[in-house]
Write an enzyme that holds these catalytic residues in place. Sequence first.
Site, PDB file in Angstrom:
ATOM      1  CB  THR A 389      41.063  36.462  42.502  1.00 32.77           C
ATOM      2  OG1 THR A 389      39.579  36.604  42.505  1.00 32.77           O
ATOM      3  CG2 THR A 389      41.598  36.817  44.076  1.00 32.77           C
ATOM      4  CB  SER A 451      36.025  31.345  48.110  1.00 34.17           C
ATOM      5  OG  SER A 451      34.687  31.192  47.940  1.00 34.17           O
TER       6      SER A 451
HETATM    7  N1  GLU Z   1      35.435  37.333  44.727  1.00 30.08           N
HETATM    8  C1  GLU Z   1      36.088  36.204  45.112  1.00 30.08           C
HETATM    9  C2  GLU Z   1      36.113  35.626  46.573  1.00 30.08           C
HETATM   10  O1  GLU Z   1      36.181  36.728  47.299  1.00 30.08           O
HETATM   11  C3  GLU Z   1      37.605  36.154  44.674  1.00 30.08           C
HETATM   12  C4  GLU Z   1      38.394  35.060  44.888  1.00 30.08           C
HETATM   13  C5  GLU Z   1      38.503  34.284  43.775  1.00 30.08           C
HETATM   14  O2  GLU Z   1      37.230  34.142  42.954  1.00 30.08           O
HETATM   15  O3  GLU Z   1      39.596  33.804  43.387  1.00 30.08           O
HETATM   16  O4  GLU Z   1      35.658  34.697  46.857  1.00 30.08           O
END
Ligand code: GLU
Length: 580
Positions: A389, A451
Amino acid sequence: MIRWIGFFAVTCALSMMGCASRSMRTQEQLALNPPGVVAAAHPLAAETGVEILEAGGNAIDAAVATAFALNVVEPFASGIGGGGFLLYYDAVTGKVSVRDFREKAPADLSPHHYRVKGVSESSTMHSGGMAVAVPGMARGLLAMHAEHGRLSRERVLGPAIKHAESGFEVSPTLAGILASKADLLKKDKTASSIFLVDGGAPYKPGDILVQRDLSATLRAIAIQGESAVYGPDMAHHIADAVRVRGGILKASDITGYSFVDREPVPGSYRGYDLVTIGPPSSGGLTLLMTLSVLDRFDVQKMSPEDPVYLALFAEAFAAAQTACDRVVADPSFAGTGTQTSKLLSDAWIDRTVADIRSRLGNALAGAPVAGRAEIAKVSSDLSRFPGNTTHFSVIDADGNMVALTQTINYWFGSGVVVPGTGIVLNNEMYDFSFEEGSVNLPEPGKRPRSSISPLIILQDGKPVAAIGTPGGRRIPSALAQIVVRCIDFDQDLQSAIDAPRVHINGSDHVFSHESRIPTETIRKVAGILGEEWSFRERNAMDAYFGGAQGIWLGRDSDKPVSVYGGADPRRDGAVARVGH
Ligand code: GLU
């Protein structure tokens, strides 16, 4: 070009709720120094945002330009093949809006595609075609640009096209991620042809990475708009690529994808107004709940590495995270909407504060603390480039702010790259829970729980900060620590971002920390928290704890107001400023 009447109509239409009661009010014009800042996880992306501001673009123009530039210079972290959440503070209306362009599960998903027994049973959704959820980035952000942008789409996408076409220098971070993901990339002919030299070895620091297919895709988007991704031709092409890798995505999943404009979630801390996002993310609520509990304690009288503060932080965060995990999921699916309204209630805060006071009472009252703990060291090799991310923050000369976190989930997502396009597809399906009874079980059309929690801070209606971070479940813990350091411990944003971080996993009482926090301090934290807790020491500066990028406005009454940027050394974070 934006016209104010049209702009207001669009804002009302998007906002749906609350528009009638919200009057159009003009904020006192801010004079900012510098008159525009972008903080992003890569210098070229931050510079792209500033180039667009200097060309007369506003915060949305700069945000969309930065978002697509990040697709190019951090192809492992986010992009057209993924989704995200955008938080926008409009300085004219004083309103904060949320755009959710999170990916959705394919319509043909059914329980026989995965087994619901435990986390290990979800491995089919970790990589390959079954991991891919319907991407939302291009549709969500291009619509945002059409609604609010000042510059043409071609101008805004220009820098991203240039970086993809001419290439850019591979940083040690990118080289490390390519090396750690070489096995995933090798499973996909298209991925290895782009990201591995002659399909074999990973690029090294200083090499130039050119992404010709991606530049052609970006050029098509610049000319045609979102139909270059969501039109039937490209939709069939993407769906075919996913099916070849064992997935079930259909062209109609892509053509029918819709983003959602949601109500922002408000909170407060020490008199500041905080605004973040709600479900399908649990991050914003976890962040606000943690801070609401800390708000009831005299944290200002402690210090950032006071064992009592760290134990208090652990208890507050664990309680918030555990409460959110039970009920937060996509609010369009049964049961979750009504339950989440109780999460940030006074009753929950009162109960949690009372509980923490009864458990930490002696330490809070200043009783001496016995230090004892087994601290497990987490191998630095494995944790060298953990994460996923990306987050960036923008402020323009008028004080409009954007905090945007976008993702393809894990580094290089599913590892599936759509032939001829350079589009790396996400593995967001892995964000569903696969444990029986979870509210976050996969269902057709459902958004997996996230998250992500971009954060905007205001005081007396004036902008104070826009900030966010990647880091999965470390997102709300990292942000809460940065906010406490800036507000309670009076640190500047960059120092707060640089400072050692901890993370708490509430369900199994694990306290992880960067090794810069002295062992003696951690032993005292353990003495306060008690025997059910265990401790894990990670690298001194570890991307496991996120990669925060933000802006913070000076607190003095000087005019013009100073704007400070903060970028995370745990990634290739950089701050770019208008006029510099
Ligand atoms: N897939 C993760 C989420 O939506 C992305 C965010 C992250 O891991 O930094 O929580």
